[in-house]
Design a protein around this motif. Structure first.
Motif, PDB file in Angstrom:
ATOM      1  N   ARG A 146      -1.217  -5.353  -9.628  1.00 12.95           N
ATOM      2  CA  ARG A 146      -2.014  -5.136  -8.410  1.00 12.95           C
ATOM      3  C   ARG A 146      -1.235  -4.316  -7.383  1.00 12.95           C
ATOM      4  NH1 ARG A 146      -4.879 -10.350  -6.133  1.00 12.95           N
ATOM      5  NH2 ARG A 146      -5.001  -8.894  -4.401  1.00 12.95           N
ATOM      6  N   ASP A 147      -1.930  -3.418  -6.735  1.00 11.14           N
ATOM      7  CA  ASP A 147      -1.387  -2.592  -5.634  1.00 11.14           C
ATOM      8  C   ASP A 147      -0.377  -1.544  -6.106  1.00 11.14           C
ATOM      9  OD1 ASP A 147      -2.937  -4.211  -4.064  1.00 11.14           O
ATOM     10  OD2 ASP A 147      -1.290  -5.518  -3.493  1.00 11.14           O
ATOM     11  N   SER A 156       1.038  -8.474 -14.278  1.00 14.14           N
ATOM     12  CA  SER A 156       0.105  -8.089 -13.229  1.00 14.14           C
ATOM     13  C   SER A 156       0.546  -6.751 -12.636  1.00 14.14           C
ATOM     14  CB  SER A 156       0.095  -9.191 -12.166  1.00 14.14           C
ATOM     15  OG  SER A 156      -0.653  -8.802 -11.038  1.00 14.14           O
ATOM     16  N   SER A 212      -1.832  -4.466   1.440  1.00 16.21           N
ATOM     17  CA  SER A 212      -1.270  -5.381   0.457  1.00 16.21           C
ATOM     18  C   SER A 212      -0.253  -4.626  -0.401  1.00 16.21           C
ATOM     19  CB  SER A 212      -2.400  -5.930  -0.414  1.00 16.21           C
ATOM     20  OG  SER A 212      -1.880  -6.701  -1.468  1.00 16.21           O
ATOM     21  N   TYR A 270       5.847  -2.175   2.480  1.00 19.34           N
ATOM     22  CA  TYR A 270       6.052  -3.266   1.525  1.00 19.34           C
ATOM     23  C   TYR A 270       6.398  -4.570   2.242  1.00 19.34           C
ATOM     24  CZ  TYR A 270       7.984  -6.189  -2.113  1.00 19.34           C
ATOM     25  OH  TYR A 270       8.241  -7.245  -2.936  1.00 19.34           O
ATOM     26  N   GLU A 272      -2.703 -11.424   0.727  1.00 19.58           N
ATOM     27  CA  GLU A 272      -3.392 -11.582  -0.557  1.00 19.58           C
ATOM     28  C   GLU A 272      -4.217 -10.344  -0.884  1.00 19.58           C
ATOM     29  OE1 GLU A 272      -3.154 -14.108  -2.996  1.00 19.58           O
ATOM     30  OE2 GLU A 272      -1.368 -14.218  -1.750  1.00 19.58           O
ATOM     31  N   LYS A 278       5.486 -10.255 -14.379  1.00 25.94           N
ATOM     32  CA  LYS A 278       4.381 -10.907 -13.665  1.00 25.94           C
ATOM     33  C   LYS A 278       3.055 -10.782 -14.417  1.00 25.94           C
ATOM     34  CE  LYS A 278       4.210 -10.926  -9.178  1.00 25.94           C
ATOM     35  NZ  LYS A 278       3.999 -10.392  -7.815  1.00 25.94           N
ATOM     36  N   ARG A 324       1.289  -6.305  -3.370  1.00 25.12           N
ATOM     37  CA  ARG A 324       1.626  -7.168  -4.501  1.00 25.12           C
ATOM     38  C   ARG A 324       1.995  -6.365  -5.737  1.00 25.12           C
ATOM     39  NH1 ARG A 324      -2.501 -11.945  -5.489  1.00 25.12           N
ATOM     40  NH2 ARG A 324      -1.333 -11.897  -7.426  1.00 25.12           N
ATOM     41  N   ASP A 325       2.998  -6.812  -6.436  1.00 23.36           N
ATOM     42  CA  ASP A 325       3.455  -6.240  -7.714  1.00 23.36           C
ATOM     43  C   ASP A 325       4.140  -4.881  -7.562  1.00 23.36           C
ATOM     44  OD1 ASP A 325       2.310  -8.491  -8.806  1.00 23.36           O
ATOM     45  OD2 ASP A 325       0.454  -7.474  -9.333  1.00 23.36           O
ATOM     46  N   ARG A 345       3.589  -7.464   1.996  1.00 22.08           N
ATOM     47  CA  ARG A 345       3.766  -8.149   0.702  1.00 22.08           C
ATOM     48  C   ARG A 345       3.227  -9.569   0.688  1.00 22.08           C
ATOM     49  NH1 ARG A 345      10.113  -9.887   0.217  1.00 22.08           N
ATOM     50  NH2 ARG A 345      10.408 -10.358   2.412  1.00 22.08           N
ATOM     51  N   GLU A 346       3.149 -10.208   1.894  1.00 23.47           N
ATOM     52  CA  GLU A 346       2.655 -11.587   1.931  1.00 23.47           C
ATOM     53  C   GLU A 346       1.135 -11.667   1.849  1.00 23.47           C
ATOM     54  OE1 GLU A 346       4.731 -13.735   1.475  1.00 23.47           O
ATOM     55  OE2 GLU A 346       6.578 -12.746   2.079  1.00 23.47           O
TER      56      GLU A 346
END
Lengths: 90, 90
Positions: free
Chosen positions: B35-36, B33, A33, A82, A89, B31, A35-36, A86-87
């Motif tokens: 995460r990651d 946030s 993952s 990345y 969860e 965001k 994310r962010d 990135r998609e």
């Protein structure tokens, strides 16, 4: 501190910054993952390190050349992860 | 390329890498946030840039000193945002 001492400080600095994205790459890989995580930061670093590489070539400085080739390789791997994850969860 | 040309390449390189965490800080802030995002990468860079700062002081190099103070400030802000937002699902 003598010249050798400052060179030693510089080597520690270069090692820490050159390999700084190993934990980020490892975290994306492990969590599957991304994310962010900012791809802009990674792309900007690839561009910046490419200019450093060019600078090292111009100055014929083997340490700058070597460190930036390693950094760029790690960052390219980071960008690939990345876009791969990135998609998710995660 | 002459000396001025290589210095110009070096300045571009320094600007790109010094401000490389602005997009990551901005993304966490926007965001709410984190995460990651790897805190280890940010802490390792703070430590590495601190050694570069020490190196710059030893070498009396104003560019290395200035660039690393800016980098460290941006990264500290990044770490604060990380600990503030990492629990959010954002």
């Amino acid at each position: 501190m003598n010249d050798l001492g400052w060179t030693f400080i510089g080597i520690i600095a270069a090692l820490l910054t050159t390999f700084s994205f190993v934990p980020q790459v490892n975290k994306m890989w492990r969590k599957r993952s991304a994310r962010d995580v900012s791809q802009v930061t990674m792309l900007q670093l690839i561009l910046g390190n490419s200019f450093w590489l060019l600078y090292g070539i111009g100055r014929r400085d083997a340490v700058i050349i070597g460190a930036n080739i390693i950094s760029i390789a790690i960052l390219i791997f980071g960008v690939i992860l990345y876009y791969r994850f990135r998609e998710n969860e995660g």
